[in-house]
Design a protein around this motif. Structure first.
Motif, PDB file in Angstrom:
ATOM      1  N   LEU A  16       0.819  -1.204   0.000  1.00  0.00           N
ATOM      2  CA  LEU A  16       0.000   0.000   0.000  1.00  0.00           C
ATOM      3  C   LEU A  16       0.856   1.260   0.000  1.00  0.00           C
ATOM      4  N   TYR A  17       1.774   1.371   0.938  1.00  0.00           N
ATOM      5  CA  TYR A  17       2.605   2.575   1.053  1.00  0.00           C
ATOM      6  C   TYR A  17       3.333   2.890  -0.263  1.00  0.00           C
ATOM      7  N   PRO A  18       4.045   1.929  -0.856  1.00  0.00           N
ATOM      8  CA  PRO A  18       4.755   2.250  -2.107  1.00  0.00           C
ATOM      9  C   PRO A  18       3.818   2.569  -3.277  1.00  0.00           C
ATOM     10  N   HIS A  26       8.513   2.335   3.044  1.00  0.00           N
ATOM     11  CA  HIS A  26       7.968   2.769   4.333  1.00  0.00           C
ATOM     12  C   HIS A  26       9.127   2.953   5.298  1.00  0.00           C
ATOM     13  N   PRO A  27       9.102   4.017   6.116  1.00  0.00           N
ATOM     14  CA  PRO A  27      10.180   4.205   7.095  1.00  0.00           C
ATOM     15  C   PRO A  27      10.323   2.991   8.021  1.00  0.00           C
ATOM     16  N   PHE A  28      11.542   2.762   8.433  1.00  0.00           N
ATOM     17  CA  PHE A  28      11.846   1.654   9.339  1.00  0.00           C
ATOM     18  C   PHE A  28      11.032   1.805  10.627  1.00  0.00           C
ATOM     19  N   ILE A  29      10.542   0.680  11.128  1.00  0.00           N
ATOM     20  CA  ILE A  29       9.893   0.683  12.436  1.00  0.00           C
ATOM     21  C   ILE A  29      10.590  -0.356  13.311  1.00  0.00           C
ATOM     22  N   PHE A  62      -7.522   5.977   4.547  1.00  0.00           N
ATOM     23  CA  PHE A  62      -6.542   6.858   5.194  1.00  0.00           C
ATOM     24  C   PHE A  62      -5.642   7.522   4.143  1.00  0.00           C
ATOM     25  N   PHE A  63      -5.143   6.734   3.210  1.00  0.00           N
ATOM     26  CA  PHE A  63      -4.285   7.280   2.160  1.00  0.00           C
ATOM     27  C   PHE A  63      -5.051   8.212   1.227  1.00  0.00           C
ATOM     28  N   ASP A  70       2.285  11.662   6.736  1.00  0.00           N
ATOM     29  CA  ASP A  70       3.317  10.878   6.053  1.00  0.00           C
ATOM     30  C   ASP A  70       2.838   9.437   5.836  1.00  0.00           C
ATOM     31  N   HIS A  71       1.648   9.120   6.332  1.00  0.00           N
ATOM     32  CA  HIS A  71       0.994   7.823   6.186  1.00  0.00           C
ATOM     33  C   HIS A  71       1.789   6.663   6.782  1.00  0.00           C
TER      34      HIS A  71
END
Length: 96
Positions: A16-18, A26-29, A62-63, A70-71
């Protein structure tokens, strides 16, 4: 349901994010963040009797409807965001 939540988290971050941010990951979590996200999503899903497809609909909403974000999944997986996305997708707030 934990496996389903983990699959949802993978889908959110890897698919989804990409699709909304081409060429970006997606940023590292951290592990601690992953546990908090998983627990929050599972608790919400159980409390409001929704399934993984419902969560996917809420994430897509949401997106599509939240422009100033920044989602990051950390943001999505908060009670306030989940309640607003639930209301947006299902037309009502969950009954408390």
């Amino acid at each position: 349901m934990i496996d389903g939540i983990q699959n949802f988290m993978f889908w959110y971050m890897k698919e989804l994010y990409p699709s909304y941010y081409p060429g970006k990951r997606h940023p590292f979590i951290s592990l601690e963040q992953r546990v908090r996200i998983r627990d929050e999503l599972e608790e919400f899903a159980n409390e409001w009797t929704i399934n993984i497809d419902d969560l996917k609909d809420m994430a897509a909403d949401f997106f599509e409807k939240v422009g100033k974000s920044d989602h990051n999944i950390n943001h999505f997986a908060t009670r306030g965001i989940l309640l607003y996305r639930y209301a947006s997708v299902f037309g009502t707030y969950p009954q408390v």
